[in-house]
Design an enzyme around this catalytic site. Structure first.
Site, PDB file in Angstrom:
ATOM      1  N   GLY A  36       0.828  -1.216   0.000  1.00 51.34           N
ATOM      2  CA  GLY A  36       0.000   0.000   0.000  1.00 51.34           C
ATOM      3  C   GLY A  36       0.851   1.249   0.000  1.00 51.34           C
ATOM      4  O   GLY A  36       0.453   2.295   0.507  1.00 51.34           O
ATOM      5  N   LEU A  96      -1.616  -8.693  -2.925  1.00 54.04           N
ATOM      6  CA  LEU A  96      -2.050  -9.353  -1.692  1.00 54.04           C
ATOM      7  C   LEU A  96      -3.004 -10.510  -1.978  1.00 54.04           C
ATOM      8  O   LEU A  96      -3.259 -11.326  -1.110  1.00 54.04           O
ATOM      9  CB  LEU A  96      -2.738  -8.346  -0.770  1.00 54.04           C
ATOM     10  CG  LEU A  96      -1.818  -7.486   0.094  1.00 54.04           C
ATOM     11  CD1 LEU A  96      -2.638  -6.609   1.007  1.00 54.04           C
ATOM     12  CD2 LEU A  96      -0.851  -8.318   0.913  1.00 54.04           C
ATOM     13  N   SER A 162      -7.870  -0.491  12.275  1.00 56.12           N
ATOM     14  CA  SER A 162      -8.690   0.707  12.085  1.00 56.12           C
ATOM     15  C   SER A 162      -9.674   0.876  13.233  1.00 56.12           C
ATOM     16  O   SER A 162     -10.210  -0.113  13.765  1.00 56.12           O
ATOM     17  CB  SER A 162      -9.456   0.552  10.774  1.00 56.12           C
ATOM     18  OG  SER A 162     -10.533   1.435  10.744  1.00 56.12           O
ATOM     19  N   GLU A 164     -12.522   1.746  12.851  1.00 58.98           N
ATOM     20  CA  GLU A 164     -13.809   1.234  12.358  1.00 58.98           C
ATOM     21  C   GLU A 164     -14.152  -0.098  13.014  1.00 58.98           C
ATOM     22  O   GLU A 164     -15.311  -0.484  13.071  1.00 58.98           O
ATOM     23  CB  GLU A 164     -13.762   1.055  10.838  1.00 58.98           C
ATOM     24  CG  GLU A 164     -13.887   2.332  10.048  1.00 58.98           C
ATOM     25  CD  GLU A 164     -15.262   2.979  10.168  1.00 58.98           C
ATOM     26  OE1 GLU A 164     -16.258   2.303   9.875  1.00 58.98           O
ATOM     27  OE2 GLU A 164     -15.332   4.143  10.586  1.00 58.98           O
ATOM     28  N   TYR A 185     -15.799  -3.784   5.430  1.00 56.75           N
ATOM     29  CA  TYR A 185     -14.414  -3.315   5.617  1.00 56.75           C
ATOM     30  C   TYR A 185     -13.981  -3.544   7.064  1.00 56.75           C
ATOM     31  O   TYR A 185     -12.919  -4.117   7.332  1.00 56.75           O
ATOM     32  CB  TYR A 185     -14.313  -1.828   5.261  1.00 56.75           C
ATOM     33  CG  TYR A 185     -13.029  -1.186   5.741  1.00 56.75           C
ATOM     34  CD1 TYR A 185     -11.829  -1.395   5.067  1.00 56.75           C
ATOM     35  CD2 TYR A 185     -13.009  -0.391   6.885  1.00 56.75           C
ATOM     36  CE1 TYR A 185     -10.642  -0.817   5.523  1.00 56.75           C
ATOM     37  CE2 TYR A 185     -11.836   0.189   7.345  1.00 56.75           C
ATOM     38  CZ  TYR A 185     -10.657  -0.029   6.663  1.00 56.75           C
ATOM     39  OH  TYR A 185      -9.494   0.537   7.114  1.00 56.75           O
ATOM     40  N   GLU A 222      -9.633  11.718  -2.387  1.00 56.53           N
ATOM     41  CA  GLU A 222     -10.678  12.745  -2.462  1.00 56.53           C
ATOM     42  C   GLU A 222     -12.076  12.216  -2.203  1.00 56.53           C
ATOM     43  O   GLU A 222     -13.035  12.978  -2.203  1.00 56.53           O
ATOM     44  CB  GLU A 222     -10.609  13.442  -3.829  1.00 56.53           C
ATOM     45  CG  GLU A 222      -9.343  14.248  -3.966  1.00 56.53           C
ATOM     46  CD  GLU A 222      -9.262  15.037  -5.260  1.00 56.53           C
ATOM     47  OE1 GLU A 222     -10.302  15.255  -5.902  1.00 56.53           O
ATOM     48  OE2 GLU A 222      -8.135  15.442  -5.616  1.00 56.53           O
ATOM     49  N   PHE A 224     -12.780  10.540   0.662  1.00 61.76           N
ATOM     50  CA  PHE A 224     -12.990  10.525   2.110  1.00 61.76           C
ATOM     51  C   PHE A 224     -13.498  11.909   2.506  1.00 61.76           C
ATOM     52  O   PHE A 224     -13.143  12.919   1.879  1.00 61.76           O
ATOM     53  CB  PHE A 224     -11.686  10.172   2.836  1.00 61.76           C
ATOM     54  CG  PHE A 224     -11.253   8.765   2.529  1.00 61.76           C
ATOM     55  CD1 PHE A 224     -11.792   7.691   3.222  1.00 61.76           C
ATOM     56  CD2 PHE A 224     -10.335   8.508   1.513  1.00 61.76           C
ATOM     57  CE1 PHE A 224     -11.421   6.386   2.909  1.00 61.76           C
ATOM     58  CE2 PHE A 224      -9.963   7.211   1.203  1.00 61.76           C
ATOM     59  CZ  PHE A 224     -10.512   6.148   1.904  1.00 61.76           C
ATOM     60  N   ARG A 314     -24.679   5.501   4.592  1.00 65.94           N
ATOM     61  CA  ARG A 314     -24.253   4.093   4.528  1.00 65.94           C
ATOM     62  C   ARG A 314     -25.331   3.180   5.094  1.00 65.94           C
ATOM     63  O   ARG A 314     -26.096   3.602   5.972  1.00 65.94           O
ATOM     64  CB  ARG A 314     -22.957   3.930   5.334  1.00 65.94           C
ATOM     65  CG  ARG A 314     -21.867   4.752   4.691  1.00 65.94           C
ATOM     66  CD  ARG A 314     -20.605   4.818   5.500  1.00 65.94           C
ATOM     67  NE  ARG A 314     -19.662   5.667   4.760  1.00 65.94           N
ATOM     68  CZ  ARG A 314     -18.448   5.962   5.171  1.00 65.94           C
ATOM     69  NH1 ARG A 314     -18.004   5.482   6.316  1.00 65.94           N
ATOM     70  NH2 ARG A 314     -17.676   6.721   4.436  1.00 65.94           N
TER      71      ARG A 314
HETATM   72  C1  LIG Z   1     -10.306   4.812  10.369  1.00 59.62           C
HETATM   73  C2  LIG Z   1     -11.064   4.703   9.094  1.00 59.62           C
HETATM   74  O1  LIG Z   1     -11.171   5.996   8.504  1.00 59.62           O
HETATM   75  C3  LIG Z   1     -11.792   6.054   7.259  1.00 59.62           C
HETATM   76  O2  LIG Z   1     -13.138   5.588   7.300  1.00 59.62           O
HETATM   77  P1  LIG Z   1     -14.384   6.537   7.540  1.00 59.62           P
HETATM   78  O3  LIG Z   1     -14.434   6.919   8.976  1.00 59.62           O
HETATM   79  O4  LIG Z   1     -15.559   5.833   7.025  1.00 59.62           O
HETATM   80  O5  LIG Z   1     -13.996   7.822   6.680  1.00 59.62           O
HETATM   81  P2  LIG Z   1     -14.815   8.730   5.682  1.00 59.62           P
HETATM   82  O6  LIG Z   1     -14.041   9.964   5.543  1.00 59.62           O
HETATM   83  O7  LIG Z   1     -15.150   8.012   4.435  1.00 59.62           O
HETATM   84  O8  LIG Z   1     -16.196   9.010   6.457  1.00 59.62           O
HETATM   85  C4  LIG Z   1     -16.237   9.676   7.676  1.00 59.62           C
HETATM   86  C5  LIG Z   1     -17.672   9.955   8.053  1.00 59.62           C
HETATM   87  O9  LIG Z   1     -18.171  10.935   7.155  1.00 59.62           O
HETATM   88  C6  LIG Z   1     -19.502  10.592   6.749  1.00 59.62           C
HETATM   89  N1  LIG Z   1     -19.806  11.224   5.470  1.00 59.62           N
HETATM   90  C7  LIG Z   1     -20.787  12.152   5.274  1.00 59.62           C
HETATM   91  N2  LIG Z   1     -20.813  12.511   3.990  1.00 59.62           N
HETATM   92  C8  LIG Z   1     -19.825  11.810   3.362  1.00 59.62           C
HETATM   93  C9  LIG Z   1     -19.404  11.775   2.017  1.00 59.62           C
HETATM   94  O10 LIG Z   1     -19.917  12.450   1.128  1.00 59.62           O
HETATM   95  N3  LIG Z   1     -18.347  10.944   1.750  1.00 59.62           N
HETATM   96  C10 LIG Z   1     -17.736  10.194   2.704  1.00 59.62           C
HETATM   97  N4  LIG Z   1     -16.689   9.396   2.380  1.00 59.62           N
HETATM   98  N5  LIG Z   1     -18.153  10.189   3.997  1.00 59.62           N
HETATM   99  C11 LIG Z   1     -19.185  11.005   4.306  1.00 59.62           C
HETATM  100  C12 LIG Z   1     -19.448   9.070   6.681  1.00 59.62           C
HETATM  101  O11 LIG Z   1     -20.760   8.535   6.727  1.00 59.62           O
HETATM  102  C13 LIG Z   1     -18.603   8.761   7.911  1.00 59.62           C
HETATM  103  O12 LIG Z   1     -19.429   8.675   9.038  1.00 59.62           O
HETATM  104  C14 LIG Z   1     -11.025   5.204   6.297  1.00 59.62           C
HETATM  105  O13 LIG Z   1      -9.710   5.659   6.182  1.00 59.62           O
HETATM  106  C15 LIG Z   1     -10.999   3.764   6.785  1.00 59.62           C
HETATM  107  O14 LIG Z   1     -10.146   3.019   5.947  1.00 59.62           O
HETATM  108  C16 LIG Z   1     -10.525   3.703   8.174  1.00 59.62           C
HETATM  109  O15 LIG Z   1      -9.835   2.769   8.558  1.00 59.62           O
END
Ligand SMILES: C[C@H]1O[C@H](OP(=O)(O)OP(=O)(O)OC[C@H]2O[C@@H](n3cnc4c(=O)[nH]c(N)nc43)[C@H](O)[C@@H]2O)[C@@H](O)[C@@H](O)C1=O
Length: 672
Positions: A36, A96, A162, A164, A185, A222, A224, A314
Site C-alpha cells: 500500500g 495481496l 482501524s 472502524e 471493511y 478525495e 474521504f 451508509r
Molecule cells: C479509520 C477509518 O477511517 C476512514 O473511514 P471513515 O471513517 O468511514 O472515513 P470517511 O471519511 O469516508 O467518512 C467519515 C464519516 O463521514 C460521513 N460522510 C458524510 N458525507 C460523506 C461523504 O460524502 N463521503 C464520505 N466518504 N463520507 C461522508 C461518513 O458517513 C462517515 O461517518 C477510512 O480511512 C478507513 O479506511 C478507516 O480505517
C-alpha cells in the site's frame, strides 16, 4: 532501541576470548517493505523511513495505469540513473491476493520490517464489493503473515488496523474495548487483527496491530469526507464550484494528521516486545464541525454550499469514535503534533492552492467536461494503429535500456526482425518455435530449474552437460553431428558467436534462403527429437533427424490465396483472416453485482490455427465496456510483444468498436 526477536541488528557473538570480529564502520541499513505504498500512509511512512536511513521497498499491483503520484517526489526511475548505487527506494510488483507473488517479493527483498498498509480502505465501497474487500483486506493480511512466517530470516510485522473495528461500541475506545464492526471493511480489518494476534501467539512472530483512528492530510484520497470537503472549499473559493453533496453530517470522528500516525507505526516495531496500540488524538468532532472549521477558515458559510444527498448515507453507520491512546503515549512515547484546527487549515491551504492552479487552466480555455482522450493522438482520438505504435515504441525503448542504450544494437537488429519472422513461409508452429527460441522461452532443463523445479539439469540427449539453449542447439555432441551431416558446420560456428538467442535468430533470418531453410529445418527436427528423448523415448539417429528436417525446409508457402476467406454469414461463422494477416478475437465479461470481470483473447492464422491466447481476471471493473476494452488491450499488447504487425481485431462489443472507430464513448453504459 533493543530488539528481542527478529530485529535487524546482527548478533555479533563474543565470549570474551574470541578474536575481535571485524565490523563494518557503518551498520548495514535496515530494509523495510511496505504494502500500500502508493497510498497516503505509504507515502508518509516512506519519507519517515528514508529519513531514518532505511532502504524502502514498496509493493504495487500490476494494473494498466500507474498511481504513484504520492511518491513522485521520492521515487527515481532506476533506468534514469543506471550508474547510481542501490537506490534507497524501489517498487516491486506483487499482489495481496496472490501468495506466491508475496513469497517471491519477501525472498528477493529480505526485509527487516514489513508494514501491511494495503487494503480496500473505503468503508462505503466495501458494501458494494464485500468479497473483494474481504479477500484483500483480511485474507491478504493472512497471506502476507504466512509469507513472513516462512521467510528465511526473522521479520517484524506491522498490521494497519482501524478504529472502524469498534463500530457501534461507544467511546472512548482503547485496546480493551470490544470490537463491533459495522461494515464489510471493518469486519475484514477485525479478521486481519486477529490473524496478526494469532501469528504472534502461535509462532512467536514479532507482529503488531496499530488501531489507528481517522488520519488525514493533503494527500488523503478525495472520496474521504475531510478531503472531499477541503477540495470543495478550495474550488468554491476560486469560483470553480458552488455546491458539495454530502451524507451524514452528525457522525463524529477522532481526526489526526497522517504524518504523525506513521511515526507510531514505526515505533511499534522498535519495541522490545510486540503489542497492539490505539493511536488517536483523543478529540472528536462531527462532520458538521469539520465543515464549519474548513469553510469558516476560508471565510465561507458551509450552509450556503452543502447539499445533503441520501446516496452518501451508509447501510450501517459508525456514529461516534474517540480514541484512548494512553498505552501508545506511555509505552511508545508517542503523541500527536498536529491538532484538529491545524489539520483543517493545512488541508484547506493546500486545496486552495490546488484550485488556483486548476483555475489558471480553466481560464486558459480548458473549461470543458471531462472526456476520454487518447493522449498519443493530437486530436485525442484512439485507434488500434496508434496503440500498436505506442506499444511498439515502448518495447523498443525497453529493449534498448536492457542492452545499455542505443549504441549497443544487436547484430542484424533493425527492429523489424519480428516482422520478418512472422512473414516467413513456414508453418505457424515452426514460426512460433523460432519466436520462443528468440525469447529464451523454450523449456530447457536449466530454465525449468531456474523457475524453482528440482530436476536433473543435464541434457536429455548426451547426459553430460547442463542443458540450456546454447548447449541444446549448438554444442551438444549429438547436435554437432547433425549440423555436420547437413553441411551446416560454418553456419553453426557463426551462430556460436551470437551473444544471445535473439541475436542468433536475427542471424538466421539474414542467411541466404537455402541455408536458412536448412537451418530452420534442422533446429525444428532436432527439437522434436530432443523432446521425445526428454520424456524417455530413444533418441533418434542423426540420419533420421536430417531426413525429418528436409521436408520442413522444402515446405511450400502455406498460402490460401485461392480459398474463399469470407464466410457468407459474418455474424454466425468465424471468418479466417487473409494469408498475410493474423486475427485477434477478444472478449470481456463483467458481473455487475461483484464488479468482477474477466478477459480473454485468441490469435489465429489464415488456416484457423491458434497462434497465441491469453486470459485473466479483473477486479473492480466499473462496467462491461471496461472489461471489453481490457481484453482488447491485453490482446494487442501480446500481439505486439510477439512482433505480429499485420492483424485484424474482432470483438463482439459494438460499443467498443464504435469507440475505437470514432473516438467517442457512450457514458451511459456504465451507469455513471
Ligand atoms: C479509520 C477509518 O477511517 C476512514 O473511514 P471513515 O471513517 O468511514 O472515513 P470517511 O471519511 O469516508 O467518512 C467519515 C464519516 O463521514 C460521513 N460522510 C458524510 N458525507 C460523506 C461523504 O460524502 N463521503 C464520505 N466518504 N463520507 C461522508 C461518513 O458517513 C462517515 O461517518 C477510512 O480511512 C478507513 O479506511 C478507516 O480505517
Amino acid at each position: 532501541m533493543a530488539h528481542s526477536n527478529g530485529g535487524a541488528t546482527n548478533a555479533a557473538g563474543s565470549d570474551g576470548e574470541a578474536a575481535p570480529v571485524p565490523r563494518p564502520l557503518t551498520p548495514p541499513r535496515k530494509v523495510a517493505l511496505i504494502t500500500g505504498i502508493t497510498g497516503q500512509d505509504g507515502s508518509y511512512l516512506t519519507e519517515l523511513l528514508l529519513s531514518k536511513g532505511y532502504e524502502v521497498h514498496g509493493l504495487i499491483r500490476r494494473s494498466s495505469n500507474f498511481n504513484t503520484q504520492r511518491l513522485d517526489h521520492i521515487y527515481h526511475d532506476p533506468h534514469a540513473v543506471p550508474s547510481s548505487p542501490r537506490p534507497p527506494m524501489r517498487l516491486h510488483y506483487a499482489d495481496l491476493s496472490d501468495s506466491s507473488s508475496l513469497r517471491r517479493a519477501l525472498d528477493a527483498i529480505s526485509p527487516d520490517e514489513v508494514y501491511n498498509l494495503a487494503a480496500q480502505s473505503h468503508v462505503a465501497v466495501s458494501f458494494e464489493i464485500p468479497d473483494y474487500t474481504a479477500d484483500v483486506t483480511a485474507t491478504g493480511a493472512l497471506r502476507l503473515l504466512e509469507a513472513v512466517r516462512l521467510a528465511r530470516r526473522p521479520i517484524r510485522y506491522y498490521q494497519a488496523g482501524s478504529s472502524e473495528m469498534f463500530g457501534s461500541t461507544p467511546p472512548p475506545q482503547s485496546e480493551d474495548t470490544p470490537f463491533h464492526p459495522r461494515s464489510p471493511y471493518a469486519a475484514a480489518k477485525v479478521a486481519a487483527h486477529w490473524y496478526t494476534v494469532n501469528y504472534r501467539e502461535a509462532y512467536g512472530l514479532f507482529a503488531c496491530n496499530g488501531v489507528l483512528f481517522n488520519h488525514e492530510s493533503p494527500r488523503r484520497g478525495e472520496n474521504f469526507v475531510t478531503r472531499k470537503i477541503t477540495r470543495a472549499v478550495g474550488r468554491i473559493k476560486v469560483g470553480l464550484q458552488t455546491k458539495v453533496f454530502l451524507g451524514n453530517l452528525s457522525a463524529a470522528r477522532d481526526w489526526g494528521f497522517a504524518g504523525d500516525y506513521v511515526e507510531a507505526m514505526w515505533l511499534m516495531l522498535q519495541q522490545d516486545q510486540p503489542g497492539d496500540y490505539v493511536v488517536a488524538t483523543e478529540e472528536s468532532h462531527t462532520v458538521e464541525e469539520f465543515l464549519q472549521a474548513a469553510f469558516g477558515y476560508a471565510g465561507l458559510n458551509w450552509k450556503d454550499h452543502v447539499v445533503i444527498d441520501k446516496k452518501y448515507f451508509r447501510p450501517a453507520e459508525v456514529d461516534s469514535l474517540k480514541g484512548d491512546s494512553t498505552k501508545a503515549r506511555r509505552e511508545l512515547k508517542w503523541k500527536p503534533k498536529v491538532g484538529f484546527q491545524q489539520l483543517v487549515e493545512m488541508m484547506v491551504d493546500h486545496d486552495i492552492e490546488l484550485a488556483k492552479k486548476e483555475k489558471v487552466l480553466v481560464d486558459a480555455g480548458y473549461r470543458r467536461e471531462d472526456t476520454l482522450a487518447w493522449h498519443f493522438d493530437s486530436k485525442g482520438l484512439f485507434s488500434v494503429k496508434s496503440m500498436y505504435h505506442v506499444l511498439e515504441d515502448k518495447s523498443e525503448r525497453d529493449q534498448k535500456k536492457q542492452i545499455g542504450g542505443s549504441s549497443k544494437q544487436m547484430e542484424g537488429e533493425t527492429g523489424s526482425e519480428w516482422k520478418k519472422l512472422w512473414r516467413l513461409k513456414y508453418q505457424p508452429k515452426i514460426k512460433q518455435f523460432l519466436w520462443r527460441l528468440a525469447k529464451n522461452s523454450l523449456p530447457w532443463r536449466l530454465s525449468i530449474q531456474r523457475r524453482g523445479m528440482q530436476i536433473d539439469t543435464r541434457c536429455p540427449v548426451c547426459w553430460r552437460l547442463d542443458e540450456d539453449g546454447g548447449h541444446c542447439f549448438l554444442k551438444c555432441k549429438r547436435v554437432k553431428q547433425c549440423w555436420r551431416a547437413m553441411g551446416l558446420e560454418q553456419v553453426r560456428e557463426k551462430l556460436l558467436r551470437a551473444s544471445n538467442a535473439r541475436e542468433m535468430i536475427c542471424m538466421i533470418l539474414n542467411l541466404p534462403s537455402d541455408a536458412q531453410g536448412k537451418t530452420v529445418g534442422l533446429l525444428w527436427a532436432w527439437w522434436e527429437a530432443r523432446n521425445k528423448a526428454n520424456v524417455g523415448e530413444d533418441m533418434k539417429r542423426t540420419e533420421n533427424i536430417v531426413h525429418r528436417a528436409v521436408p520442413i525446409m522444402a515446405d511450400p508457402p502455406t498460402t490460401n490465396e485461392n480459398k474463399e476467406t469470407i464466410a457468407p454469414d459474418r455474424h454466425r461463422h468465424w471468418v479466417k483472416p487473409p494469408p498475410d494477416k493474423l486475427k485477434i478475437n477478444c472478449d470481456g465479461a463483467f458481473a455487475k453485482e461483484s464488479k468482477q470481470g474477466a478477459w480473454g483473447f485468441v490469435i489465429r492464422d489464415h488456416e484457423g490455427n491458434g497462434v497465441l491466447a491469453g486470459a485473466g481476471k479483473l477486479q473492480e471493473v466499473p462496467n462491461a465496456m471496461c472489461a471489453e476494452g481490457y481484453a482488447c488491450l491485453a490482446a494487442l499488447e501480446a500481439a505486439m510483444n510477439a512482433g505480429m504487425a499485420h492483424i485484424i481485431l474482432e470483438t463482439d462489443s459494438l460499443c467498443l468498436v464504435s469507440a475505437l472507430k470514432t473516438g467517442s464513448y457512450d457514458y451511459s453504459i456504465g451507469g455513471e
